[in-house]
Design a protein around this motif. Sequence first.
Motif, PDB file in Angstrom:
ATOM      1  N   GLY A 105      41.873  29.718  33.453  1.00  0.00           N
ATOM      2  CA  GLY A 105      41.180  30.710  34.756  1.00  0.00           C
ATOM      3  C   GLY A 105      42.065  31.468  34.944  1.00  0.00           C
ATOM      4  O   GLY A 105      43.296  31.786  34.633  1.00  0.00           O
ATOM      5  N   GLU A 106      41.264  32.858  35.633  1.00  0.00           N
ATOM      6  CA  GLU A 106      41.564  34.383  35.404  1.00  0.00           C
ATOM      7  C   GLU A 106      43.266  33.927  36.909  1.00  0.00           C
ATOM      8  O   GLU A 106      44.221  34.329  36.106  1.00  0.00           O
ATOM      9  CB  GLU A 106      40.765  34.649  36.400  1.00  0.00           C
ATOM     10  CG  GLU A 106      39.963  36.062  35.234  1.00  0.00           C
ATOM     11  CD  GLU A 106      38.688  36.543  36.683  1.00  0.00           C
ATOM     12  OE1 GLU A 106      38.540  37.618  35.627  1.00  0.00           O
ATOM     13  OE2 GLU A 106      38.639  36.731  37.566  1.00  0.00           O
ATOM     14  N   TYR A 130      38.652  32.022  31.657  1.00  0.00           N
ATOM     15  CA  TYR A 130      37.479  31.779  32.631  1.00  0.00           C
ATOM     16  C   TYR A 130      37.418  32.743  33.980  1.00  0.00           C
ATOM     17  O   TYR A 130      38.430  32.611  34.535  1.00  0.00           O
ATOM     18  CB  TYR A 130      37.029  30.678  32.581  1.00  0.00           C
ATOM     19  CG  TYR A 130      37.501  29.584  33.173  1.00  0.00           C
ATOM     20  CD1 TYR A 130      37.687  29.518  34.588  1.00  0.00           C
ATOM     21  CD2 TYR A 130      38.373  29.209  32.419  1.00  0.00           C
ATOM     22  CE1 TYR A 130      38.563  28.413  35.104  1.00  0.00           C
ATOM     23  CE2 TYR A 130      39.689  28.157  33.277  1.00  0.00           C
ATOM     24  CZ  TYR A 130      39.420  27.970  34.372  1.00  0.00           C
ATOM     25  OH  TYR A 130      40.407  27.079  35.249  1.00  0.00           O
ATOM     26  N   PRO A 131      36.365  33.089  34.810  1.00  0.00           N
ATOM     27  CA  PRO A 131      36.190  33.576  35.956  1.00  0.00           C
ATOM     28  C   PRO A 131      37.091  32.706  36.361  1.00  0.00           C
ATOM     29  O   PRO A 131      36.440  32.178  36.503  1.00  0.00           O
ATOM     30  CB  PRO A 131      35.217  34.888  35.954  1.00  0.00           C
ATOM     31  CG  PRO A 131      33.952  34.396  34.635  1.00  0.00           C
ATOM     32  CD  PRO A 131      35.260  33.415  33.765  1.00  0.00           C
ATOM     33  N   ARG A 132      37.395  33.409  37.454  1.00  0.00           N
ATOM     34  CA  ARG A 132      38.126  33.077  39.384  1.00  0.00           C
ATOM     35  C   ARG A 132      36.983  33.471  40.445  1.00  0.00           C
ATOM     36  O   ARG A 132      38.097  34.903  40.473  1.00  0.00           O
ATOM     37  CB  ARG A 132      39.222  31.592  39.065  1.00  0.00           C
ATOM     38  CG  ARG A 132      39.686  31.479  38.598  1.00  0.00           C
ATOM     39  CD  ARG A 132      38.865  30.057  38.334  1.00  0.00           C
ATOM     40  NE  ARG A 132      38.961  28.898  39.928  1.00  0.00           N
ATOM     41  CZ  ARG A 132      39.890  28.144  39.552  1.00  0.00           C
ATOM     42  NH1 ARG A 132      40.768  27.832  38.425  1.00  0.00           N
ATOM     43  NH2 ARG A 132      39.997  27.405  40.777  1.00  0.00           N
ATOM     44  N   ILE A 133      37.000  33.394  41.149  1.00  0.00           N
ATOM     45  CA  ILE A 133      36.408  34.031  42.554  1.00  0.00           C
ATOM     46  C   ILE A 133      37.932  33.937  42.929  1.00  0.00           C
ATOM     47  O   ILE A 133      38.722  33.582  43.355  1.00  0.00           O
ATOM     48  CB  ILE A 133      35.732  33.428  43.548  1.00  0.00           C
ATOM     49  CG1 ILE A 133      34.380  33.209  42.869  1.00  0.00           C
ATOM     50  CG2 ILE A 133      35.250  33.938  44.879  1.00  0.00           C
ATOM     51  CD1 ILE A 133      33.444  32.628  43.770  1.00  0.00           C
ATOM     52  N   ILE A 155      30.779  31.115  36.905  1.00  0.00           N
ATOM     53  CA  ILE A 155      32.202  30.710  37.941  1.00  0.00           C
ATOM     54  C   ILE A 155      31.929  29.954  38.861  1.00  0.00           C
ATOM     55  O   ILE A 155      30.730  29.379  39.214  1.00  0.00           O
ATOM     56  CB  ILE A 155      32.341  32.157  39.285  1.00  0.00           C
ATOM     57  CG1 ILE A 155      32.567  33.180  38.347  1.00  0.00           C
ATOM     58  CG2 ILE A 155      33.326  31.213  40.205  1.00  0.00           C
ATOM     59  CD1 ILE A 155      32.806  34.649  39.175  1.00  0.00           C
ATOM     60  N   GLU A 157      33.330  27.252  41.665  1.00  0.00           N
ATOM     61  CA  GLU A 157      34.355  26.988  42.656  1.00  0.00           C
ATOM     62  C   GLU A 157      34.227  25.492  43.260  1.00  0.00           C
ATOM     63  O   GLU A 157      33.935  25.193  44.462  1.00  0.00           O
ATOM     64  CB  GLU A 157      34.218  27.748  44.098  1.00  0.00           C
ATOM     65  CG  GLU A 157      34.227  29.390  43.086  1.00  0.00           C
ATOM     66  CD  GLU A 157      36.771  29.533  43.140  1.00  0.00           C
ATOM     67  OE1 GLU A 157      37.664  29.222  43.238  1.00  0.00           O
ATOM     68  OE2 GLU A 157      36.768  30.212  41.765  1.00  0.00           O
TER      69      GLU A 157
END
Length: 193
Positions: A105-106, A130-133, A155, A157
Amino acid sequence: MKIGLYFGTFNPIHVGHLIIANHMAENADLDQVWLVVTPHNPLKKKSTLLDDSHRLQMVHLATEDFPKLKPSDIEFKLSQPNYTVNTLVHLEEKFPNHEFSLIMGEDNLKSLCKWKNYEVILQNHSIYVYPRISSEPENLELKNHPKVHLIDAPIVEISSTFIRNNIKEGKNIQPLLPAKVWEYIDHNNFYKK
């Protein structure tokens, strides 16, 4: 064969892990994704961490219907504490015809420069991110590195901590887990105390 390595304690593995792993297997330049179960660090007391064999079994159950996803216990056989760079060297020796990449993850990319021998990892392996909040400002100095590939993945979570806490509180979290994993957890009364 191009293998993406997705490391985690998987305590427990949940649908978020599967969504990311499957997305990488289907949309990144990878033939398979290996879900590498990280072993319990014997130097740390972590009472909420299930035994290695149970966590590996849940990854087996979660991935058996996904031909491109494979559970891996490769780190169980390495001396602890272990570093990712050592795991990669071990895998290259054991599987010389495979090309190994990392999936993270980011949030992990932000701290990659603190990893042991991270320059060696970046020199020899691609990293699929991969993107993360995140509430932190965008500070990904490595995102433009030629070996770093940002993948537009969903995304998700969901956290294993959230799942464990809700099981302990007697809440129904079945939709967050693969059915066979939920049955295994429920049958063994895991995370209830």
